[in-house]
Scaffold this motif. Structure first.
Motif, PDB file in Angstrom:
ATOM      1  N   ARG A 174      -9.976  90.837   3.897  1.00 55.04           N
ATOM      2  CA  ARG A 174      -9.006  92.376   4.353  1.00 55.04           C
ATOM      3  C   ARG A 174      -9.072  91.678   5.942  1.00 55.04           C
ATOM      4  N   LYS A 217      -3.579  97.955   6.560  1.00 61.10           N
ATOM      5  CA  LYS A 217      -4.405  96.965   5.733  1.00 61.10           C
ATOM      6  C   LYS A 217      -4.042  96.460   5.187  1.00 61.10           C
ATOM      7  N   GLU A 233      -2.840 103.219  10.991  1.00 58.17           N
ATOM      8  CA  GLU A 233      -3.840 101.911  10.594  1.00 58.17           C
ATOM      9  C   GLU A 233      -3.389 101.040   9.772  1.00 58.17           C
ATOM     10  N   CYS A 276      -8.620  95.913  15.354  1.00 59.22           N
ATOM     11  CA  CYS A 276      -8.638  95.243  14.384  1.00 59.22           C
ATOM     12  C   CYS A 276     -10.699  94.377  14.275  1.00 59.22           C
ATOM     13  N   LYS A 313      -5.659  97.974  13.944  1.00 64.42           N
ATOM     14  CA  LYS A 313      -5.266  99.664  14.397  1.00 64.42           C
ATOM     15  C   LYS A 313      -4.667  99.781  15.507  1.00 64.42           C
ATOM     16  N   ASN A 334      -7.734  94.379   8.910  1.00 68.35           N
ATOM     17  CA  ASN A 334      -6.963  95.343   9.450  1.00 68.35           C
ATOM     18  C   ASN A 334      -6.792  96.219  10.592  1.00 68.35           C
TER      19      ASN A 334
END
Length: 375
Positions: free
Chosen positions: A97, A120, A118, A61, A101, A99
């Motif tokens: 943001r 967002k 991934e 992340c 993953k 994110n």
């Protein structure tokens, strides 16, 4: 009956009762041994076995906060949608943001089975939270299928280590792909990819027939650096574009790169030679005119501080310069401060079907401050 006989009889009775109760006693089962998560180091750091399977999983992340200022202090480069909406950057523009993953890996009789996703989550000022799926692909051996960034961009590299590396746009296009990566040994590798394209950039990029876009690439990599070339065929416009890149590790502190590109635009012009779509820009040739070039490098002062620089230009007389200092306060937490300058070529001359100038002046200056925690 004397007292001695009475005591002996009582003792015998107690022993008999105790024996009966012992025969009826519940046996408590031994606890099952706990199955702790096991580290999987086959695919690198951070992987662990999913309990009960042979699949290794990694979760990553980052949390990011950006504050942009000036004319070109936007995020992820100069987007066409920003331009068409007349989004002149005249004050602070902020974005938070998260994110997420995921990676998986498992060995099979047909090779390594991998997945990557991934996602967002963005919260900009003046806008609602948005969620976007950037990657979702499956790979078995060299075969990859799913949503990915075209190898035309990611196989050759993403230009410099500056935030605004696409002020002169070179790519970063999402698409559905059927790609095959191969390792030829001795430092050579390659890729071939059949792609759907995407209209998300504001340029007509999604295929409108059964003929896919086609991308191919070759790379040679050594300790000194790498040489990479990619070529793409746009099946919508029947145009071709290509890039060549050189990376050089000058010292352990200094690395440099230069990337040159060329693309045709014959079918993006009418009989009089005037461009008919986005100033001659296509899915694989997002820069203005036929050619473009990017160059720059990174100098690491120490393990915490790095200076990054990128200069770029295209055939439409657009020029840009970006420079930043990235400082890692503690491992996993980096603050980057960047300044960007952009000179727009065909500013206000009426030759472009889309107004590609973002700001309300020919020369634009801005910047961005980024806080990022990665884990």
């Amino acid at each position: 009956m004397n007292i001695k006989s009475l005591l002996l009889g009582s003792a015998a009775t107690l022993i008999a009762v105790s024996g009966a109760r012992a025969a009826d006693a519940v046996t408590v089962a031994e606890p099952e041994p706990a199955e702790y998560v096991k580290i999987c180091d086959v695919y690198g750091a951070g992987y662990f076995y999913i309990p009960g399977t042979e699949t290794c999983l990694r979760v990553g992340c980052y949390v990011r906060y950006d504050a942009g200022f000036g004319d070109v202090g936007s995020f992820d480069g100069r987007k066409t949608t920003d331009v068409q909406d007349g989004d002149a950057q005249n004050s602070w523009k902020k974005n938070a943001r998260f994110n997420l993953k995921t990676w998986t890996g498992q060995e099979t009789e047909l090779g390594t089975l991998k997945t990557y996703t991934e996602t967002k989550f963005n919260f900009p000022n003046g806008g609602a939270t948005s969620v976007s799926l950037s990657f979702a692909w499956i790979q078995l051996g060299g075969l990859r299928v799913g949503k990915d960034e075209t190898p035309y961009d990611q196989f050759i590299g993403y230009a410099g280590n500056v935030i605004q590396d696409t002020i002169i746009p070179y790519g970063i296009k999402d698409t559905n792909v059927v790609s095959y990566y191969f390792d030829a040994g001795s430092g050579f590798s390659g890729v071939i990819s059949l792609e759907e394209g995407s209209d998300g950039s504001g340029i007509s990029g999604t295929i409108d027939s059964y003929v896919p876009h086609v991308v191919g690439g070759l790379k040679y990599k050594g300790d000194w650096g790498a040489v990479t070339g990619v070529v793409a065929y746009d099946s919508n416009y029947e145009e071709v574009a290509g890039k060549v890149r050189l990376d050089v590790n000058v010292t352990k502190e200094l690395s440099l790169f230069i990337m040159g590109c060329y693309g045709t635009d014959d079918n993006l012009r009418d009989d009089a030679g005037n461009v008919i779509d986005a100033h001659g820009r296509g899915f694989y040739k997002p820069w203005g005119g036929n050619w473009a070039v990017w160059g720059g490098g990174t100098y690491k002062f120490n393990e915490k501080t790095a200076f990054n620089l990128q200069a770029s230009a295209d055939d439409d007389k657009n020029y840009a310069l970006a420079a930043n200092v990235a400082y890692t306060i503690v491992p996993g937490f980096t603050i980057t401060t960047e300044v960007d300058w952009d000179h727009f070529g065909h500013f206000g001359d009426g030759t472009s079907a889309v107004n590609w100038t973002k700001a309300d002046k020919k020369n634009s200056v801005g910047g961005i401050v980024r806080f990022q925690r990665s884990f």
